[in-house]
Design a protein around this motif. Structure first.
Motif, PDB file in Angstrom:
ATOM      1  N   LEU A  46       0.810  -1.220   0.000  1.00 18.94           N
ATOM      2  CA  LEU A  46       0.000   0.000   0.000  1.00 18.94           C
ATOM      3  C   LEU A  46       0.844   1.271   0.000  1.00 18.94           C
ATOM      4  CD1 LEU A  46      -2.815  -0.998   2.530  1.00 18.94           C
ATOM      5  CD2 LEU A  46      -3.032  -0.763   0.050  1.00 18.94           C
ATOM      6  N   THR A  47       2.073   1.187   0.473  1.00 17.75           N
ATOM      7  CA  THR A  47       2.924   2.374   0.566  1.00 17.75           C
ATOM      8  C   THR A  47       3.990   2.433  -0.523  1.00 17.75           C
ATOM      9  OG1 THR A  47       4.445   1.246   2.072  1.00 17.75           O
ATOM     10  CG2 THR A  47       2.644   2.513   3.068  1.00 17.75           C
ATOM     11  N   GLY A  48       4.219   1.316  -1.205  1.00 16.59           N
ATOM     12  CA  GLY A  48       5.312   1.275  -2.168  1.00 16.59           C
ATOM     13  C   GLY A  48       6.659   1.116  -1.506  1.00 16.59           C
ATOM     14  N   GLY A  49       6.666   0.729  -0.220  1.00 20.13           N
ATOM     15  CA  GLY A  49       7.919   0.500   0.496  1.00 20.13           C
ATOM     16  C   GLY A  49       8.375  -0.936   0.369  1.00 20.13           C
ATOM     17  N   HIS A  50       9.593  -1.211   0.810  1.00 16.70           N
ATOM     18  CA  HIS A  50      10.162  -2.555   0.696  1.00 16.70           C
ATOM     19  C   HIS A  50      10.310  -3.173   2.085  1.00 16.70           C
ATOM     20  CE1 HIS A  50      10.801  -1.518  -3.436  1.00 16.70           C
ATOM     21  NE2 HIS A  50      11.624  -0.523  -3.111  1.00 16.70           N
ATOM     22  N   ILE A  51      10.279  -4.507   2.139  1.00 15.01           N
ATOM     23  CA  ILE A  51      10.231  -5.224   3.407  1.00 15.01           C
ATOM     24  C   ILE A  51      11.437  -6.137   3.549  1.00 15.01           C
ATOM     25  CG2 ILE A  51       8.828  -6.691   4.900  1.00 15.01           C
ATOM     26  CD1 ILE A  51       7.475  -4.055   4.118  1.00 15.01           C
ATOM     27  N   LEU A  52      12.064  -6.097   4.708  1.00 13.82           N
ATOM     28  CA  LEU A  52      13.164  -6.992   5.045  1.00 13.82           C
ATOM     29  C   LEU A  52      12.644  -8.040   6.021  1.00 13.82           C
ATOM     30  CD1 LEU A  52      16.227  -7.606   4.824  1.00 13.82           C
ATOM     31  CD2 LEU A  52      16.579  -6.046   6.756  1.00 13.82           C
ATOM     32  N   LEU A  53      12.819  -9.316   5.683  1.00 13.79           N
ATOM     33  CA  LEU A  53      12.350 -10.409   6.525  1.00 13.79           C
ATOM     34  C   LEU A  53      13.538 -11.154   7.112  1.00 13.79           C
ATOM     35  CD1 LEU A  53       9.533 -11.987   4.293  1.00 13.79           C
ATOM     36  CD2 LEU A  53       9.320 -10.157   5.979  1.00 13.79           C
ATOM     37  N   GLU A  54      13.444 -11.482   8.376  1.00 16.42           N
ATOM     38  CA  GLU A  54      14.485 -12.286   9.009  1.00 16.42           C
ATOM     39  C   GLU A  54      13.850 -13.536   9.593  1.00 16.42           C
ATOM     40  OE1 GLU A  54      16.991 -11.811  13.016  1.00 16.42           O
ATOM     41  OE2 GLU A  54      17.652 -10.415  11.448  1.00 16.42           O
ATOM     42  N   SER A  55      14.377 -14.684   9.209  1.00 17.88           N
ATOM     43  CA  SER A  55      13.882 -15.951   9.764  1.00 17.88           C
ATOM     44  C   SER A  55      14.769 -17.081   9.274  1.00 17.88           C
ATOM     45  CB  SER A  55      12.431 -16.225   9.342  1.00 17.88           C
ATOM     46  OG  SER A  55      12.373 -16.802   8.057  1.00 17.88           O
ATOM     47  N   VAL A  56      14.633 -18.220   9.927  1.00 18.99           N
ATOM     48  CA  VAL A  56      15.308 -19.421   9.446  1.00 18.99           C
ATOM     49  C   VAL A  56      14.574 -19.918   8.210  1.00 18.99           C
ATOM     50  CG1 VAL A  56      16.096 -20.030  11.753  1.00 18.99           C
ATOM     51  CG2 VAL A  56      13.883 -20.875  10.950  1.00 18.99           C
ATOM     52  N   PRO A  57      15.191 -20.796   7.415  1.00 19.33           N
ATOM     53  CA  PRO A  57      14.520 -21.294   6.207  1.00 19.33           C
ATOM     54  C   PRO A  57      13.267 -22.112   6.535  1.00 19.33           C
ATOM     55  CG  PRO A  57      16.893 -21.707   6.117  1.00 19.33           C
ATOM     56  CD  PRO A  57      16.587 -21.253   7.508  1.00 19.33           C
ATOM     57  N   GLY A  58      12.379 -22.196   5.563  1.00 12.69           N
ATOM     58  CA  GLY A  58      11.234 -23.087   5.664  1.00 12.69           C
ATOM     59  C   GLY A  58       9.989 -22.495   6.266  1.00 12.69           C
ATOM     60  N   LEU A  59       9.919 -21.164   6.405  1.00 14.89           N
ATOM     61  CA  LEU A  59       8.747 -20.552   7.040  1.00 14.89           C
ATOM     62  C   LEU A  59       7.840 -19.843   6.030  1.00 14.89           C
ATOM     63  CD1 LEU A  59      10.166 -19.225  10.427  1.00 14.89           C
ATOM     64  CD2 LEU A  59       9.197 -21.442   9.857  1.00 14.89           C
ATOM     65  N   ALA A  60       7.859 -20.308   4.787  1.00 13.78           N
ATOM     66  CA  ALA A  60       6.888 -19.906   3.753  1.00 13.78           C
ATOM     67  C   ALA A  60       7.059 -18.470   3.278  1.00 13.78           C
ATOM     68  CB  ALA A  60       5.457 -20.127   4.232  1.00 13.78           C
ATOM     69  N   LYS A  61       8.265 -17.934   3.362  1.00  4.52           N
ATOM     70  CA  LYS A  61       8.479 -16.559   2.881  1.00  4.52           C
ATOM     71  C   LYS A  61       8.312 -16.473   1.363  1.00  4.52           C
ATOM     72  CE  LYS A  61      12.575 -16.441   4.736  1.00  4.52           C
ATOM     73  NZ  LYS A  61      12.560 -17.757   5.417  1.00  4.52           N
ATOM     74  N   THR A  62       8.894 -17.443   0.658  1.00  5.19           N
ATOM     75  CA  THR A  62       8.756 -17.456  -0.796  1.00  5.19           C
ATOM     76  C   THR A  62       7.302 -17.635  -1.198  1.00  5.19           C
ATOM     77  OG1 THR A  62      10.985 -18.366  -1.067  1.00  5.19           O
ATOM     78  CG2 THR A  62       9.473 -18.605  -2.934  1.00  5.19           C
ATOM     79  N   THR A  63       6.624 -18.565  -0.540  1.00  4.20           N
ATOM     80  CA  THR A  63       5.211 -18.805  -0.847  1.00  4.20           C
ATOM     81  C   THR A  63       4.384 -17.562  -0.589  1.00  4.20           C
ATOM     82  OG1 THR A  63       5.483 -21.142  -0.246  1.00  4.20           O
ATOM     83  CG2 THR A  63       3.231 -20.295  -0.346  1.00  4.20           C
ATOM     84  N   ALA A  64       4.672 -16.871   0.503  1.00  9.55           N
ATOM     85  CA  ALA A  64       3.914 -15.662   0.837  1.00  9.55           C
ATOM     86  C   ALA A  64       4.074 -14.594  -0.241  1.00  9.55           C
ATOM     87  CB  ALA A  64       4.377 -15.118   2.189  1.00  9.55           C
ATOM     88  N   ALA A  65       5.308 -14.365  -0.690  1.00 10.05           N
ATOM     89  CA  ALA A  65       5.543 -13.354  -1.723  1.00 10.05           C
ATOM     90  C   ALA A  65       4.896 -13.757  -3.046  1.00 10.05           C
ATOM     91  CB  ALA A  65       7.047 -13.148  -1.918  1.00 10.05           C
ATOM     92  N   LYS A  66       4.959 -15.053  -3.371  1.00 15.79           N
ATOM     93  CA  LYS A  66       4.372 -15.531  -4.624  1.00 15.79           C
ATOM     94  C   LYS A  66       2.853 -15.415  -4.600  1.00 15.79           C
ATOM     95  CE  LYS A  66       4.554 -19.396  -7.865  1.00 15.79           C
ATOM     96  NZ  LYS A  66       5.086 -20.762  -8.124  1.00 15.79           N
ATOM     97  N   VAL A  67       2.242 -15.779  -3.480  1.00 14.39           N
ATOM     98  CA  VAL A  67       0.784 -15.677  -3.349  1.00 14.39           C
ATOM     99  C   VAL A  67       0.343 -14.228  -3.469  1.00 14.39           C
ATOM    100  CG1 VAL A  67      -1.134 -15.921  -1.722  1.00 14.39           C
ATOM    101  CG2 VAL A  67       0.486 -17.786  -2.020  1.00 14.39           C
ATOM    102  N   LEU A  68       1.105 -13.326  -2.866  1.00 11.98           N
ATOM    103  CA  LEU A  68       0.777 -11.903  -2.952  1.00 11.98           C
ATOM    104  C   LEU A  68       0.787 -11.443  -4.408  1.00 11.98           C
ATOM    105  CD1 LEU A  68       0.234  -9.314  -1.264  1.00 11.98           C
ATOM    106  CD2 LEU A  68       2.687  -8.882  -1.343  1.00 11.98           C
ATOM    107  N   ALA A  69       1.805 -11.863  -5.152  1.00 10.88           N
ATOM    108  CA  ALA A  69       1.901 -11.474  -6.566  1.00 10.88           C
ATOM    109  C   ALA A  69       0.751 -12.063  -7.380  1.00 10.88           C
ATOM    110  CB  ALA A  69       3.238 -11.931  -7.141  1.00 10.88           C
ATOM    111  N   GLU A  70       0.448 -13.318  -7.141  1.00 12.75           N
ATOM    112  CA  GLU A  70      -0.639 -13.971  -7.891  1.00 12.75           C
ATOM    113  C   GLU A  70      -1.981 -13.317  -7.597  1.00 12.75           C
ATOM    114  OE1 GLU A  70       1.301 -18.482  -8.180  1.00 12.75           O
ATOM    115  OE2 GLU A  70      -0.182 -18.003  -6.636  1.00 12.75           O
ATOM    116  N   SER A  71      -2.182 -12.919  -6.353  1.00 10.59           N
ATOM    117  CA  SER A  71      -3.485 -12.352  -5.964  1.00 10.59           C
ATOM    118  C   SER A  71      -3.747 -10.997  -6.604  1.00 10.59           C
ATOM    119  CB  SER A  71      -3.583 -12.237  -4.436  1.00 10.59           C
ATOM    120  OG  SER A  71      -2.676 -11.260  -3.943  1.00 10.59           O
ATOM    121  N   ILE A  72      -2.692 -10.261  -6.962  1.00  9.44           N
ATOM    122  CA  ILE A  72      -2.869  -8.946  -7.595  1.00  9.44           C
ATOM    123  C   ILE A  72      -2.605  -9.004  -9.103  1.00  9.44           C
ATOM    124  CG2 ILE A  72      -2.239  -7.759  -5.454  1.00  9.44           C
ATOM    125  CD1 ILE A  72       0.472  -7.097  -6.732  1.00  9.44           C
TER     126      ILE A  72
END
Length: 333
Positions: A46-72
């Motif tokens: 909504l703001t056009g800003g960028h997000i930095l995520l910190e976590s160990v692997p396997g917590l669906a970060k890629t899936t989350a970004a892909k779903v967001l793109a597909e939904s729009i």
């Protein structure tokens, strides 16, 4: 001649809420839990800003970004950052076309609507610089020719806090360019079982993409409305005072905390507070910002902008401890 901003009315806010709710439903259809991650991604969108995520692997970060793109109905690209990744691998390059006996520009994967930079700290400083320039300028330059990056444009960069061998940590100037930093937590046992059930149901299969629920034009319209959400000058001052106290912690913080802060946040933090608070107000169905919007965002806005000394690390004091102390010390006037 410039025109004055017009505050959106409740009808406009309700219209944007429908867009946001549709994206949220598409998100939760595949991503179990992760409410804070969903909110941060929506704020970034909504703001056009960028997000930095910190976590160990396997917590669906890629899936989350892909779903967001597909939904729009947006274009999604993922870049796996490695030490040998070159700037041209990101922004693009020119290739020779023997058929035409000329060079042809091939745009890089940064030209997307949603871009996932996986383990950004594994890429070299030169490549990080190229990526962050594209994020800031919203364009790439190849052989002297400028190529604009399409709107909306959201970069989601990830960092693994565990394995630091062979990494190139982002500098303070680089992390400062991210609107928010979100810490992605492990799911609960119940949530993990739900993930297993969805895997068995085939929800995550490659031939089961998310259905687009809004258009890119809807997102751009939502961004325009968010920019005009009312934020009282007193709340802007509140955000600025929070940031200022990180620069002068001895003025109001307890001595045992104040001496742990080496450098505070830059003016980009105040700008991030104002942008993100307007988006958070819209997510709550309001056309105006409340003090709680700012306070709720404090960890995400400031945690990657504070530089703590060695003593903080040895005492296991995190930026969140300092931020909580700042929130207690500053009141809205």
């Amino acid at each position: 001649m410039t025109t004055a901003r017009t505050q959106p009315d409740q009808r406009e806010i309700d219209g944007i809420r429908k867009i946001v709710d549709a994206i949220s439903e598409a998100f939760t259809a595949k991503i179990v839990g992760q409410r804070d991650l969903r909110e941060s991604l929506l704020i970034g969108l909504l703001t056009g800003g960028h997000i930095l995520l910190e976590s160990v692997p396997g917590l669906a970060k890629t899936t989350a970004a892909k779903v967001l793109a597909e939904s729009i109905h947006g274009r999604f690209h993922r870049i796996q950052c490695t030490p040998d990744l070159l700037p041209s691998d990101i922004v693009g390059t020119q290739i020779y076309d023997s058929a035409t006996n000329s060079f042809v520009t091939q745009l890089g994967p940064v030209h997307a609507n949603i871009l996932l930079l996986d383990e950004i700290n594994r890429s070299s400083a030169k490549t990080q610089s190229a990526m962050l320039e594209a994020m800031e300028e919203r364009q790439t330059t190849i052989a002297g020719q400028v190529h604009r990056i399409a709107d909306p444009f959201l970069v989601v960069a990830t960092q693994n806090p565990v394995d630091q061998e062979g990494t190139y940590p982002l500098s303070e100037a680089q992390t400062d360019r991210f609107l928010l930093k979100e810490i992605v937590r492990y799911p609960s046992p119940e949530q993990e079982v739900e993930v297993m059930s969805r895997i068995d149901a085939g929800i995550y299969d490659t031939d089961h993409p998310s259905t687009p629920v809004v258009s890119l034009d809807d997102v751009l319209r939502a961004q325009q409305v968010v920019r005009h959400v009312h934020m009282d000058r007193a709340l802007m001052l509140y955000a600025s005072q929070l940031v200022d106290l990180t620069r002068h912690p001895a003025n109001a913080l307890p001595k045992q905390i104040a001496h742990l802060v080496e450098y505070g946040a830059s003016p980009r933090a105040t700008i991030a507070f104002c942008k993100a608070a307007r988006a958070k107000a819209v997510l709550s169905g309001r056309a105006h910002v409340l003090p709680e919007d700012i306070a709720d965002l404090a960890h995400r806005v400031l945690r990657h902008r504070l530089i703590l000394g060695f003593e903080a690390s040895s005492a296991h004091v995190t930026p969140e401890v300092v931020i909580d102390a700042v929130l207690r010390a500053v009141r809205v006037r």
